[in-house]
Scaffold this active site. Sequence first.
Site, PDB file in Angstrom:
ATOM      1  CE  LYS A 199       7.188 -21.129 -16.691  1.00 28.95           C
ATOM      2  NZ  LYS A 199       7.195 -20.580 -17.535  1.00 28.95           N
ATOM      3  CD  GLU A 275      -8.848 -21.207 -15.691  1.00 27.74           C
ATOM      4  OE1 GLU A 275      -9.198 -21.667 -16.708  1.00 27.74           O
ATOM      5  OE2 GLU A 275      -7.870 -20.051 -15.478  1.00 27.74           O
ATOM      6  CB  CYS A 309      -9.599 -19.517 -20.254  1.00 28.47           C
ATOM      7  SG  CYS A 309      -9.687 -18.524 -18.905  1.00 28.47           S
ATOM      8  CD  GLU A 406      -9.322 -20.223 -24.435  1.00 28.20           C
ATOM      9  OE1 GLU A 406      -9.927 -20.034 -23.842  1.00 28.20           O
ATOM     10  OE2 GLU A 406      -8.115 -21.166 -24.536  1.00 28.20           O
TER      11      GLU A 406
END
Length: 503
Positions: A199, A275, A309, A406
């Site tokens: 997906k 992750e 990331c 982030e």
Amino acid sequence: MDGRRCPRAGENTVTAQAEHERAVVDAVPTGLHIAGDWRPAASGDVFEVEDPSVARPLRTVADAGTDDALDALTAAHEAQESWAARPPRERGEILRRSYELIHERIDDLALLMTLEMGKPLAEARGEVAYAAEFFRWFAEEAVRIDGGYATSPDGKDRLLVMRRPVGPALLITPWNFPLAMGTRKIGPAVAAGCTMVVKPAEQTPLSMLALAGIMAEAGLPGGVLNVVTSSRPGEVVEPLLRDGRLRKLSFTGSTAVGRLLIAQSAEQVLRVSLELGGNAPFIVCEDADLEAAVEGAVQAKMRNIGEACTAANRLYVHESVAPEFTRRLAERMGAMVVGRGTEPGVEVGPLIDEDGRGKVGRLVGQALDAGAKALTGGEPAPGDGYFYAPTVLVDVPADAPMLHEEIFGPVAPVVAFSDEDEAVAAANATPYGLVSYLYTENLRRAFRISERLDTGMIGLNKGVVSNPAAPFGGVKQSGLGREGGRAGIEEFLETRYLAMPAS
């Protein structure tokens, strides 16, 4: 004169480029890839993929629902036994052929990625090459799946250890590295003998659809790789996680979504590898090579427009070198060319969408309101798309939200520190632990600080840590498991033990 206008200088070139872009996009299948066939969504629904550099639709693709997702899982389940029985060499050769086809089409794949995601063409080419390397690496790992044979301590039994594929896996990939995050999951699954439902992120599905076509051309049997594109991830993902035929989940994305997926995976006790988010510190000691540190900071911060990331999120610089470091960094980032990624010389493309740019603007605004100063940037960049100027901030308060979230954009907040303990404490003061960066010329200090950093990966005098041959992953709320390296295939293998009498 016949009334026709003669084209101006450069017009033909612009038209030819636009036609080439259209041809590359139109060549990608836009249906769901299930059991080796391309088909529309059962509902007939489609959704738009946007070009973030111009904020306009690029293409429409099939918008899957629950029935489509379950059809994809059925295809994977039915193909699992025969695929697992294929010789490891055969599985590896399919990966190798896919690797070669990716390189043959690197230019078109890079252009496709730039159009749907925004990163400059040179960087997109780098990602395509990086993505292909996962297939080459796992093609070689397919034939190295091992086991064991031993005599029991009492001598009465023989102990045989075998490895077998986990089974059908759901792979959920993010928008920021639309090809590499796919091959990093698909490569070990194929090598181990697992079938898959993939997906891709709704913002960037075209690269994955193109990859599915390449792998089919390379000889991957129908049903092994099934791709389900959808703008309704919850509607297609949750039913799969609760279906007993699925045995594995691999997800790359936010920690918030990762927590939800862990909870949903508990019902069937799925093997899970995640992750998740990061909040990477970038530490520059007083003895660092400043030129190398600035270049490393640009790489760690500006790779993928800061939408990674692994991006350096907090730059901690020793107070004795902080003024010079920030001056050089601001000069370097302020000179970077912002624009559409297909244009020559562009180094910084658009952010993925208006929400992404809005978040960056909010974090910068909060820091400025709290007393931070912008040495360069600090505002959106001109253009029709979602552009934001490369930004360097100093005097950022310790409680500024951008030091704890982030940023996912081209913003580098610099904080001065006075001693090693202070830097390490600040670096570790986060629930995340994906990657850290450290610049020092002192070997003992390098090991001393590295051993104290609570993180899964460390870049020592290096601004990029990603490598297909290395185990990629984090600790704490940055995830579970590892991708890449020898550890990558382990995530898709189960261990089976057979006991038998010696005679």
